[in-house]
Enzyme design. Structure first.
Site, PDB file in Angstrom:
ATOM      1  N   LYS A 159      26.783  45.131  70.174  1.00  0.00           N
ATOM      2  CA  LYS A 159      26.191  46.184  69.334  1.00  0.00           C
ATOM      3  C   LYS A 159      25.856  47.346  70.261  1.00  0.00           C
ATOM      4  CE  LYS A 159      22.607  46.863  65.811  1.00  0.00           C
ATOM      5  NZ  LYS A 159      21.534  47.611  66.475  1.00  0.00           N
TER       6      LYS A 159
ATOM      7  N   GLY B 225      23.870  52.723  60.663  1.00  0.00           N
ATOM      8  CA  GLY B 225      23.077  53.931  60.851  1.00  0.00           C
ATOM      9  C   GLY B 225      22.977  54.787  59.615  1.00  0.00           C
ATOM     10  N   ASP B 226      21.734  54.922  59.123  1.00  0.00           N
ATOM     11  CA  ASP B 226      21.436  55.811  57.999  1.00  0.00           C
ATOM     12  C   ASP B 226      22.135  55.420  56.702  1.00  0.00           C
ATOM     13  OD1 ASP B 226      19.959  57.117  59.888  1.00  0.00           O
ATOM     14  OD2 ASP B 226      21.328  58.808  60.119  1.00  0.00           O
TER      15      ASP B 226
ATOM     16  N   CYS C 120      19.900  49.013  72.889  1.00  0.00           N
ATOM     17  CA  CYS C 120      18.449  49.177  72.761  1.00  0.00           C
ATOM     18  C   CYS C 120      17.983  50.394  73.566  1.00  0.00           C
ATOM     19  CB  CYS C 120      17.733  47.914  73.237  1.00  0.00           C
ATOM     20  SG  CYS C 120      15.947  48.096  73.118  1.00  0.00           S
TER      21      CYS C 120
END
Ligand SMILES: Cc1cc2nc3c(=O)[nH]c(=O)nc-3n(C[C@H](O)[C@H](O)[C@H](O)COP(=O)(O)O)c2cc1C
Length: 327
Positions: free
Chosen positions: A153, A214-215, A114
């Protein structure tokens, strides 16, 4: 290698990412019902208190995971509870891990990525990517107390990739069963590109499975990430919210777009779940508007944006029924 908790079709797992403020229990349950073929859902982060005298109960965990999710065996097996830990929360992390282990929650994730300023200031999330002694101690404490599938994560690092190999090896050595990698640094927040080469690197350097993130915005991207990196599965965040049919489209080789009737039925179920939890109507309205704004972009912008100005839940609901299906 420990196997993942049972899911519907494990061939190539597709995982709905945690999105704070969106992926609460009513949302996850309604996605599972209306837009199937997601293998796993992450809860958004559950903040482990830094106060050492904090008391924990099953009720707090169930409030986050979702009471109905917990009672539904199938959904419970597909749901990953995520802890947000901080350097101050070692003992508390262990106590909470013991509690969720006793509750037989099958998959626990530790958020070490985060990027938020506030979380970083409290020495939590991505902060731990630069404080490996505390990261190790926290993972040890959780691993010791939690008997089931444990994942982490992560991002690449705080400002650069200098610790990257050490971080992933540390997690593996301390008994983490799977790593999800969002290959940006904390400093990048969501800027720049998710650099998938690091996913390939992690796959090559580790014996445990690596989920790429991601993306990923299309079925082609899912396929490309799988082929390019050799990852074990793909996690999708922002594009899963705007296009929850991605998992179905990928698995069934279709190219369906979200339709108004689908979205309307979905929002109705989210609303019912909130009403059952006695959430205030103004809060429900706020939440439904947010979902409509995010998910409606794929449908008919003009019709939907008019609804975002509605001032009460009943008027909002009635106006939704008037939207002309675009199919
Ligand atoms: C608004 C927002 C909230 C998020 N909340 C969480 C969270 O609670 N826990 C977490 O691990 N990641 C969180 N993330 C990160 C996503 O899970 C994901 O890693 C990131 O968005 C990259 O994936 P994407 O490009 O598919 O969106 C959040 C991202 C956004 C944009």
């Amino acid at each position: 290698m420990k196997s993942l908790p049972r899911s519907i079709d494990n061939a190539f797992p597709l995982i709905f990412a945690p999105i704070d403020g969106i992926t609460d229990a009513p949302f996850r349950s309604a996605i599972d019902k209306h837009f199937p073929r997601w293998d796993y859902f992450f809860t958004d982060f559950f903040r482990v208190p830094s106060n050492p005298s904090a008391r924990f109960s099953e009720k707090i965990i169930l409030g986050h995971l979702g009471d109905s999710v917990y009672r539904n065996q199938k959904l419970r097996q597909k749901t990953v509870l995520q802890f947000l830990v901080s350097a101050h929360g070692k003992k508390q992390s262990g106590q909470l891990a013991k509690l969720v282990s006793d509750m037989e929650i099958p998959w626990l994730d530790i958020n070490v990525g985060c990027p938020s300023k506030k979380v970083f200031g409290h020495q939590g999330g991505a902060y731990l990517l630069g404080d490996l002694d505390n990261l190790r101690a926290i993972v040890q404490e959780i691993r010791k107390n939690y008997l089931y599938f444990l994942s982490a994560k992560i991002r690449l690092g705080i400002n650069d990739d200098a610790n990257f190999t050490e971080i992933i090896k540390l997690l593996q050595d301390e008994g983490v069963d799977l790593i999800t990698l969002h290959p940006r640094t904390r400093a990048q927040f969501y800027n720049g590109k998710s650099n998938w080469q690091y996913i390939t690197q992690a796959v090559q350097q580790l014996n445990i499975p690596v989920i790429g993130n991601g993306d990923v915005n299309s079925t082609d991207d899912i396929w490309r990430m799988k082929e390019e990196t050799g990852c074990y599965g793909v996690m999708i965040g922002r594009s899963a919210v705007t296009n929850p049919l991605l998992a179905k489209n990928y698995k069934e080789k279709t190219d369906q777009n979200l339709t108004w009737p689908q979205l309307s039925l979905f929002l109705d179920d989210v609303k019912i779940a909130y009403l059952e939890q006695n959430v205030e109507p103004w809060q429900i309205l706020k939440r439904l508007k947010l979902l409509l704004k995010l998910m409606g972009t794929m449908i008919d912008g003009q019709q939907i944006y008019q609804r975002l100005t509605m001032k009460n839940l009943i008027a909002f609901e009635n106006s939704l029924k008037e939207i002309i299906p675009t199919t």
